[in-house]
Design an enzyme around this catalytic site. Structure first.
Site, PDB file in Angstrom:
ATOM      1  N   SER A 216      12.810  57.450  98.320  1.00  0.00           N
ATOM      2  CA  SER A 216      13.384  56.243  98.241  1.00  0.00           C
ATOM      3  C   SER A 216      13.683  55.235  97.247  1.00  0.00           C
ATOM      4  O   SER A 216      13.331  54.158  97.101  1.00  0.00           O
ATOM      5  CB  SER A 216      12.334  55.289  99.205  1.00  0.00           C
ATOM      6  OG  SER A 216      12.921  54.282 100.046  1.00  0.00           O
TER       7      SER A 216
ATOM      8  N   LYS B 242      14.685  58.781 107.773  1.00  0.00           N
ATOM      9  CA  LYS B 242      14.314  57.913 106.607  1.00  0.00           C
ATOM     10  C   LYS B 242      13.004  57.027 107.132  1.00  0.00           C
ATOM     11  O   LYS B 242      13.258  56.484 108.191  1.00  0.00           O
ATOM     12  CB  LYS B 242      15.578  56.861 106.197  1.00  0.00           C
ATOM     13  CG  LYS B 242      15.417  56.154 104.964  1.00  0.00           C
ATOM     14  CD  LYS B 242      15.188  56.909 103.876  1.00  0.00           C
ATOM     15  CE  LYS B 242      14.969  56.060 102.555  1.00  0.00           C
ATOM     16  NZ  LYS B 242      13.801  55.618 102.490  1.00  0.00           N
TER      17      LYS B 242
ATOM     18  N   LYS C 282      18.748  51.740 102.986  1.00  0.00           N
ATOM     19  CA  LYS C 282      19.232  52.907 102.682  1.00  0.00           C
ATOM     20  C   LYS C 282      20.244  53.801 103.077  1.00  0.00           C
ATOM     21  O   LYS C 282      21.097  54.366 102.694  1.00  0.00           O
ATOM     22  CB  LYS C 282      18.239  53.489 101.729  1.00  0.00           C
ATOM     23  CG  LYS C 282      17.692  52.871 100.623  1.00  0.00           C
ATOM     24  CD  LYS C 282      16.470  53.801  99.942  1.00  0.00           C
ATOM     25  CE  LYS C 282      15.854  53.028  98.803  1.00  0.00           C
ATOM     26  NZ  LYS C 282      14.946  51.893  99.222  1.00  0.00           N
TER      27      LYS C 282
ATOM     28  N   SER D 250      13.313  50.032 103.428  1.00  0.00           N
ATOM     29  CA  SER D 250      14.196  50.841 102.951  1.00  0.00           C
ATOM     30  C   SER D 250      15.074  51.804 103.874  1.00  0.00           C
ATOM     31  O   SER D 250      15.866  52.352 103.567  1.00  0.00           O
ATOM     32  CB  SER D 250      13.277  51.903 102.082  1.00  0.00           C
ATOM     33  OG  SER D 250      12.682  51.184 101.102  1.00  0.00           O
TER      34      SER D 250
END
Length: 482
Positions: free
Chosen positions: A143, A270, A82, A79
């Site tokens: 997320s 993140k 992203k 993820s």
């Protein structure tokens, strides 16, 4: 008969041997230890089976690498992909295509994606208008895959394959030479049950990147769009506040102050996890005027969910190592300086990141002075910090005074060298005398054991005597070269 050359060789061999023996008993400096060592000292111990597969930490201002381990290992970022989607959305906003108050209306497709159990998501209600600012929070904190696709489609006017091509084009532009994107969220297109279509893109393709490339991406993100941190800095966020669709989420970034493994200064960025990527993490932290960026990839295994927490112990240890080992300070003052045996004039004060309690070294290239760094820059696209200089030139009538100044400036170093040689000579002489005394003592003891016999040399006493004599000769040799 011993010559100067022989004495010099003997002295050198002894000094090398001495340095080796002393070095074996000297503890490594904090900056030279690997992750497992400094993690233990920092109070964030890392278990061997949770050692990251790759990691890096850089200065967010200059792009200077402060520490790295396998930075170019190809890995699935999960993820963390992203982050590129957010980058392109922020860039589109900069270009005036939309703003934080622009809304995206939830269609049946988005509702269906939000209900896919296998993907990380949040609730999406049919026909509701979701502001871009809330989509950013949904992407950054829980997320959400559906929020990511909604944001990507806004940027690309619903051209899902076109957006993925934009991701790869931007990666190439930023110098992310080992990165390939196959989807906008980190989840393979095939995992969307046909709801995510990107013609010409392998639906089973798994995004690939490296710790270095992700650090380059984050460096550029924070340089150009520092406001992204408003979406990543809170341990708990509520989206769609004051509406019937409000949701509250706790961050997966457990290094944020107030979270389980809170580390002072962390304010983003993140996390990501997947069966192929394990547990990954990008973090940024600021203390005083220093901001660092770190990337940690491949902590643990997807089958062991403890990796979700352990990645933060590794991340905290790396940040703590960098903050504790380095300092940012003024290294040279504007004006006259002597660098690499050259007299130069700097146009301005020069600041840089250096290891604490060490003397920096510099490079002079094409009229630019820069700091020498063992790890270098995270990307050749990010120029090293430098300051212009000019080599000093003196009029003919000033030459005598210049020579005098040069002589005076070099005097202390020569004095220090002489004092050091005297010290070495004294140590060698003392060791030599001790060995000669020991050889005599051993001969007496042997004579005493062999009652009535005269003092006789043995291999041991001969060795002690010869070694003692060599040490004395080495001491003389050092003095000869003063």
């Amino acid at each position: 008969m011993f010559t100067k050359k022989t004495l010099f060789k003997t002295t050198s061999c002894f000094l090398i041997m001495t340095c080796f023996l002393l070095g074996s008993f000297t503890q490594k400096s904090y900056a030279e230890e690997d992750l497992m060592d400094f993690a233990e000292k920092s109070g964030f111990p890392v278990k061997e089976n949770y050692r990251p597969k790759a990691s890096i930490v850089i200065d967010a201002d200059s792009g200077q690498i402060l520490w790295e381990d396998q930075p170019d290992l190809s890995w699935s970022p999960a993820s963390i992909a992203k982050v590129m989607t957010m980058y392109l959305a922020l860039e589109a906003m900069e270009q005036g295509k939309f703003n934080l108050d622009t809304t995206v209306t939830a269609t049946e497709k988005y509702v269906d994606i939000s209900q896919l159990y296998a993907l990380s998501n949040n609730k999406i209600s049919l026909g509701v208008d979701y502001p871009v600012r809330d989509l950013f929070s949904m992407v950054a904190v829980p997320s959400s895959n559906v929020a990511t696709l909604m944001l990507a489609n806004l940027v690309s006017d619903n051209d899902e394959a076109g957006f993925i091509r934009k991701m790869n084009e931007k990666a190439a532009e930023l110098g992310m030479t080992n990165t390939t994107y196959f989807n906008c969220s980190g989840a393979q297109i095939s995992a969307f049950d046909g709801l995510y279509q990107a013609e010409g893109i392998d639906p089973n393709g798994d995004n690939k990147s490296t710790a270095r490339d992700l650090a380059i991406l984050t460096y550029n993100l924070l340089k150009k769009y520092p406001d992204v941190l408003q979406f990543t800095s809170k341990p708990v966020v509520t989206t769609m506040e004051n509406t019937p669709y409000a949701e509250t989420f706790e961050t997966y970034n457990y290094s944020l102050p107030g979270a389980k493994y809170g580390y002072d200064g962390v304010d983003g960025l993140k996390t990501g996890s997947s069966p192929t990527g394990g547990f990954n993490y990008i973090a940024t932290a600021k203390k005083g005027d220093i901001r660092l960026i770190e990337v940690v990839l491949g902590v643990g295994d997807w089958s062991d969910q403890e990796g979700e927490y352990e990645r933060h112990l590794a991340g905290n240890a790396i940040l703590d190592h960098a903050f504790s080992t380095y300092e940012y300070k003024k290294l040279l003052s504007k004006g006259s300086n002597k660098i690499n045996k050259k007299e130069i004039n700097l146009e301005q004060d020069f600041y840089g990141f250096v290891k604490k309690d060490t003397q920096p070294s510099f490079k002079l290239v094409d009229g630019q002075l820069s700091l020498t760094n063992n790890y270098g820059q995270v990307s050749p696209n990010i120029p090293v910090h430098s300051v212009r200089y000019q080599e000093s030139t003196s009029p003919a009538d000033d030459k005598p005074s210049a020579k005098h100044e040069k002589k005076n400036s070099s005097a202390p170093s020569k004095t220090n060298k002489t004092e050091y040689n005297y010290l070495v000579s004294a140590i060698l002489a003392i060791l030599g005398l001790l060995l000669l005394v020991f050889s005599r003592v051993f001969r007496k003891r042997i004579a005493g054991v062999r009652r009535g016999s005269r003092k006789m040399a043995t291999p041991t006493t001969r060795f002690l005597f010869i070694l003692g004599a060599l040490l004395l000769l080495s001491a003389i040799g050092v003095l000869l070269f003063l």
